[in-house]
Design a protein around this motif. Structure first.
Motif, short mmCIF file in Angstrom:
data_model
loop_
_atom_site.label_atom_id
_atom_site.label_comp_id
_atom_site.label_asym_id
_atom_site.label_seq_id
_atom_site.Cartn_x
_atom_site.Cartn_y
_atom_site.Cartn_z
N UNK A 7 0.84 -1.19 -0.10
CA UNK A 7 0.10 0.10 0.25
C UNK A 7 0.84 1.17 -0.05
N UNK A 8 1.98 1.17 0.80
CA UNK A 8 2.79 2.27 0.62
C UNK A 8 3.44 2.65 -0.57
N UNK A 9 3.53 1.73 -1.22
CA UNK A 9 4.12 1.77 -2.62
C UNK A 9 3.08 2.19 -3.76
N UNK A 10 2.14 1.57 -3.63
CA UNK A 10 0.93 1.92 -4.83
C UNK A 10 -0.19 2.99 -4.45
N UNK A 11 -0.24 3.33 -3.04
CA UNK A 11 -1.11 4.41 -3.06
C UNK A 11 -0.77 5.90 -3.57
N UNK A 12 0.53 6.32 -3.64
CA UNK A 12 0.90 7.29 -4.18
C UNK A 12 0.44 7.50 -5.89
N UNK A 13 0.49 6.40 -6.55
CA UNK A 13 0.39 6.59 -8.06
C UNK A 13 -1.17 6.03 -8.44
N UNK A 14 -2.00 5.65 -7.44
CA UNK A 14 -3.28 4.86 -7.79
C UNK A 14 -3.96 5.94 -8.44
N UNK A 15 -4.05 7.22 -8.02
CA UNK A 15 -4.86 8.38 -8.74
C UNK A 15 -4.56 8.28 -10.12
N UNK A 16 -3.12 8.42 -10.37
CA UNK A 16 -2.64 8.52 -11.61
C UNK A 16 -3.06 7.46 -12.74
N UNK A 17 -2.97 5.89 -12.14
CA UNK A 17 -3.73 4.80 -12.77
C UNK A 17 -5.13 4.95 -13.07
N UNK A 18 -5.86 5.66 -11.97
CA UNK A 18 -7.17 5.84 -12.51
C UNK A 18 -7.35 6.92 -13.54
N UNK A 19 -6.70 8.02 -13.61
CA UNK A 19 -7.01 9.13 -14.21
C UNK A 19 -6.38 8.54 -15.90
N UNK A 20 -5.32 8.21 -15.87
CA UNK A 20 -5.02 7.39 -17.19
C UNK A 20 -6.16 6.33 -17.79
N UNK A 21 -6.51 5.63 -16.81
CA UNK A 21 -7.74 4.62 -17.39
C UNK A 21 -8.77 5.32 -18.05
N UNK A 48 8.10 -9.42 -6.80
CA UNK A 48 9.23 -9.13 -7.78
C UNK A 48 9.07 -7.38 -7.97
N UNK A 49 8.36 -6.93 -7.22
CA UNK A 49 8.12 -5.36 -7.20
C UNK A 49 9.48 -4.58 -6.80
N UNK A 50 9.99 -5.07 -6.00
CA UNK A 50 11.40 -4.67 -5.15
C UNK A 50 12.37 -4.37 -6.28
N UNK A 51 12.52 -5.45 -7.28
CA UNK A 51 13.59 -5.37 -8.39
C UNK A 51 13.30 -4.31 -9.27
N UNK A 52 12.19 -3.87 -9.29
CA UNK A 52 11.81 -2.93 -10.60
C UNK A 52 12.48 -1.56 -10.16
N UNK A 53 12.87 -0.94 -11.31
CA UNK A 53 13.45 0.46 -11.15
C UNK A 53 12.16 1.68 -10.54
N UNK A 54 11.25 1.31 -11.28
CA UNK A 54 9.98 2.43 -10.78
C UNK A 54 8.72 1.52 -11.03
N UNK A 55 7.90 1.11 -9.86
CA UNK A 55 6.88 0.46 -9.90
C UNK A 55 5.84 1.34 -10.45
N UNK A 56 5.93 2.89 -10.20
CA UNK A 56 4.84 3.48 -10.82
C UNK A 56 4.90 3.59 -12.39
N UNK A 57 6.04 3.48 -12.99
CA UNK A 57 6.17 3.29 -14.39
C UNK A 57 5.73 2.03 -14.82
N UNK A 58 5.74 1.03 -14.38
CA UNK A 58 5.38 -0.36 -14.41
C UNK A 58 4.04 -0.41 -14.62
N UNK A 59 3.35 0.22 -13.43
CA UNK A 59 1.92 0.17 -13.28
C UNK A 59 1.47 1.02 -14.34
N UNK A 60 1.93 2.30 -14.69
CA UNK A 60 0.99 2.97 -15.71
C UNK A 60 1.08 2.30 -17.30
#
Length: 169
Positions: A7-21, A48-60
């Motif tokens: 949640x700490x990782x995903x909450x900051x960009x959850x709204x961006x995901x919604x807006x893009x969708x 595997x999320x810890x291994x990513x450079x940017x979880x936000x970029x991956x989510x987008x």
């Protein structure tokens, strides 16, 4: 990764995901569904999320791809539905009979052609040989083959026109 860390990782960009969708899907409900789907997919990959450079970029990126897939599937469904409503999949009986009759006439006309023209029509139009291959097989010039083919097609066309006009000029 536990739930709190996720949640700490995903909450900051959850709204961006919604807006893009929402921008891509144009519907609030579909955008909410897409956001939930993306977060669920991220949760399934949480080790595997810890291994990513940017979880936000991956989510987008996941959001964009998911939304485009949804749009493609909707278009395909809409096209299929409208296509199914207006077409009859089977050919009409009179058309089938007429086509069969025309094919038999063409076959009769081809059989009446001079030997060389008959052979060239067979090789080019039925067997789909290239002019170069026909020239090698028949030991002829490609230009002569083209002329013979043109004459054969013209004979077939003229005879079919006579047949379809029923002698009416």
């Amino acid at each position: 990764m536990n739930e709190i860390e996720f949640l700490q990782i995903t909450v900051p960009f959850k709204d961006k995901v919604f807006r893009l969708a929402k921008r891509l899907l144009k519907s609030t409900e579909e955008a909410e569904d897409a956001t939930q789907e993306i977060l669920c997919k991220l949760w399934s990959k949480n080790e595997n999320l810890d291994k990513l450079n940017s979880v936000e970029a991956f989510a987008m990126t996941m959001t964009k791809n998911y939304c485009l897939d949804q749009l493609k599937s909707k278009r395909a469904e809409n096209m299929k539905i409208s296509h199914d409503n207006f077409t009859d999949k089977s050919a009409r009986l009179d058309k089938i009979v007429e086509d069969g009759d025309s094919l038999s006439w063409v076959e009769k006309i081809i059989n009446q052609l001079p030997g060389q023209q008959k052979l060239i029509i067979q090789m080019r139009d039925i067997e789909q040989y290239e002019f170069e291959e026909i020239a090698k097989i028949l030991q002829m010039n490609e230009t002569a083959i083209r002329v013979a083919l043109s004459r054969a097609r013209k004979t077939i066309r003229e005879n079919m026109n006579k047949i379809h006009r029923y002698g009416i000029e």
